[in-house]
Design a protein around this motif. Sequence first.
Motif, PDB file in Angstrom:
ATOM      1  N   UNK A 119       0.832  -1.208   0.000  1.00 60.64           N
ATOM      2  CA  UNK A 119       0.000   0.000   0.000  1.00 60.64           C
ATOM      3  C   UNK A 119       0.864   1.255   0.000  1.00 60.64           C
ATOM      4  N   UNK A 120       1.797   1.327   0.934  1.00 55.61           N
ATOM      5  CA  UNK A 120       2.630   2.519   1.065  1.00 55.61           C
ATOM      6  C   UNK A 120       3.900   2.364   0.229  1.00 55.61           C
ATOM      7  N   UNK A 121       4.091   3.270  -0.721  1.00 53.71           N
ATOM      8  CA  UNK A 121       5.257   3.221  -1.607  1.00 53.71           C
ATOM      9  C   UNK A 121       6.139   4.446  -1.353  1.00 53.71           C
ATOM     10  N   UNK A 122       7.437   4.194  -1.254  1.00 48.72           N
ATOM     11  CA  UNK A 122       8.402   5.254  -0.935  1.00 48.72           C
ATOM     12  C   UNK A 122       9.680   5.006  -1.706  1.00 48.72           C
ATOM     13  N   UNK A 123      10.327   6.105  -2.138  1.00 49.31           N
ATOM     14  CA  UNK A 123      11.655   6.043  -2.745  1.00 49.31           C
ATOM     15  C   UNK A 123      12.546   7.050  -2.031  1.00 49.31           C
ATOM     16  N   UNK A 124      13.764   6.643  -1.791  1.00 54.24           N
ATOM     17  CA  UNK A 124      14.687   7.480  -1.032  1.00 54.24           C
ATOM     18  C   UNK A 124      14.847   8.862  -1.669  1.00 54.24           C
ATOM     19  N   UNK A 125      14.742   9.893  -0.804  1.00 52.78           N
ATOM     20  CA  UNK A 125      14.966  11.300  -1.162  1.00 52.78           C
ATOM     21  C   UNK A 125      13.913  11.852  -2.134  1.00 52.78           C
ATOM     22  N   UNK A 126      12.833  11.098  -2.390  1.00 51.24           N
ATOM     23  CA  UNK A 126      11.738  11.652  -3.170  1.00 51.24           C
ATOM     24  C   UNK A 126      10.917  12.597  -2.284  1.00 51.24           C
ATOM     25  N   UNK A 127      10.215  13.557  -2.906  1.00 49.33           N
ATOM     26  CA  UNK A 127       9.456  14.561  -2.148  1.00 49.33           C
ATOM     27  C   UNK A 127       8.007  14.148  -1.929  1.00 49.33           C
ATOM     28  N   UNK A 128       7.658  12.895  -2.230  1.00 47.63           N
ATOM     29  CA  UNK A 128       6.294  12.434  -1.987  1.00 47.63           C
ATOM     30  C   UNK A 128       6.333  10.944  -1.648  1.00 47.63           C
ATOM     31  N   UNK A 129       5.277  10.520  -0.966  1.00 48.86           N
ATOM     32  CA  UNK A 129       5.023   9.103  -0.733  1.00 48.86           C
ATOM     33  C   UNK A 129       3.648   8.799  -1.312  1.00 48.86           C
ATOM     34  N   UNK A 130       3.401   7.516  -1.577  1.00 43.13           N
ATOM     35  CA  UNK A 130       2.160   7.153  -2.240  1.00 43.13           C
ATOM     36  C   UNK A 130       1.375   6.160  -1.374  1.00 43.13           C
ATOM     37  N   UNK A 131       0.056   6.394  -1.262  1.00 41.56           N
ATOM     38  CA  UNK A 131      -0.864   5.458  -0.622  1.00 41.56           C
ATOM     39  C   UNK A 131      -1.757   4.876  -1.712  1.00 41.56           C
ATOM     40  N   UNK A 132      -1.601   3.592  -1.990  1.00 43.56           N
ATOM     41  CA  UNK A 132      -2.284   2.995  -3.128  1.00 43.56           C
ATOM     42  C   UNK A 132      -3.759   2.730  -2.905  1.00 43.56           C
ATOM     43  N   UNK A 133      -4.132   2.359  -1.690  1.00 46.97           N
ATOM     44  CA  UNK A 133      -5.509   1.972  -1.412  1.00 46.97           C
ATOM     45  C   UNK A 133      -6.312   3.199  -0.993  1.00 46.97           C
ATOM     46  N   UNK A 134      -7.475   3.433  -1.597  1.00 44.72           N
ATOM     47  CA  UNK A 134      -8.300   4.578  -1.171  1.00 44.72           C
ATOM     48  C   UNK A 134      -8.944   4.296   0.179  1.00 44.72           C
ATOM     49  N   UNK A 135      -9.312   5.368   0.864  1.00 40.50           N
ATOM     50  CA  UNK A 135      -9.995   5.205   2.149  1.00 40.50           C
ATOM     51  C   UNK A 135      -9.545   6.232   3.167  1.00 40.50           C
ATOM     52  N   UNK A 136      -9.937   5.974   4.405  1.00 37.27           N
ATOM     53  CA  UNK A 136      -9.673   6.902   5.505  1.00 37.27           C
ATOM     54  C   UNK A 136      -8.315   6.604   6.135  1.00 37.27           C
ATOM     55  N   UNK A 137      -7.535   7.660   6.331  1.00 39.98           N
ATOM     56  CA  UNK A 137      -6.201   7.557   6.913  1.00 39.98           C
ATOM     57  C   UNK A 137      -6.042   8.552   8.048  1.00 39.98           C
ATOM     58  N   UNK A 138      -5.251   8.158   9.008  1.00 40.64           N
ATOM     59  CA  UNK A 138      -4.795   9.092  10.036  1.00 40.64           C
ATOM     60  C   UNK A 138      -3.417   9.591   9.636  1.00 40.64           C
ATOM     61  N   UNK A 139      -3.245  10.904   9.562  1.00 42.90           N
ATOM     62  CA  UNK A 139      -1.974  11.491   9.188  1.00 42.90           C
ATOM     63  C   UNK A 139      -1.390  12.205  10.403  1.00 42.90           C
TER      64      UNK A 139
END
Length: 280
Positions: A174-194
């Motif tokens: 679900x959570x996708x990240x690349x080193x030193x990138x300025x964004x992260x990705x949440x693949x599954x739609x829905x409610x999240x706590x940030x």
Amino acid sequence: TEDTDLVHFKTKEEEKGSDDGVETARRVNEMRVALARKADRNEVQESLRGKADADAVASSLERLERAASTYATKADLHSVNVSTVTSADLTALAAEKVSVDEVNRALAEVSAALDEKASAATLASFARESRLALRGVAAETSLSVARWIWKSGRTKANGLVPWNVQSVNTDPENFRWERDKTFVRAGVPGLYEVTFGFFARRKPAIRLLVDGEPVLAAVNSASYVTHHSSGRLTSATRHPAGNVTGLTLIDFLALPAKAKIAVVYEGETGAEGFLSLKKL
């Protein structure tokens, strides 16, 4: 007369001598033939090497006797023939065999059982539904969590924060990240706590972006503290260890599928921060 007798004597002696010479020559020839037929020493030794000694012959005889004892004699074979199963035994054995109809009935039952088994498509659908269900359970039990750290203290273009380190990710699908990138990705739609927090000597201004659009702002103001129950106007005192307090926020987002989350930082350099998402 004496002269005649002397001539006859010489003739007989000569004939006798001639016969002895012929006999001697014959015997010499026979001896030569016999000697020619004799084997020389090397031939005799070679022939003896190819012969078996007494021990080898005895061992071979012993093996033959053991082998002979393992085979049945004619009397044994006769006794076996006498003890062979009778026709009644064969009839009883045949009666125990299944018929063609019984075999066909068993095959029909096996075919019906196979028809009741799930197909490959059904199994794939079940596996997909199971993954979704497990993902929901993981979210409810706080297992779908990820957290990223900003350690470099430097921002990129337009104040975007590069996420240098991923400290936790319990749901990498679900959570996708690349080193030193300025964004992260949440693949599954829905409610999240940030949740995020930034630590600097002077409190910065923070904006949270979803797909490039600002959705939350954390600023160092009284109204922000009143309406968001977060943030901090001033620290009590300067701590010897440095920036132990920071500008923090806890809020909730209804994210679309494959959402890109980014943070804009406005403040002094050398700061550090974190961003955390939890699927609810």
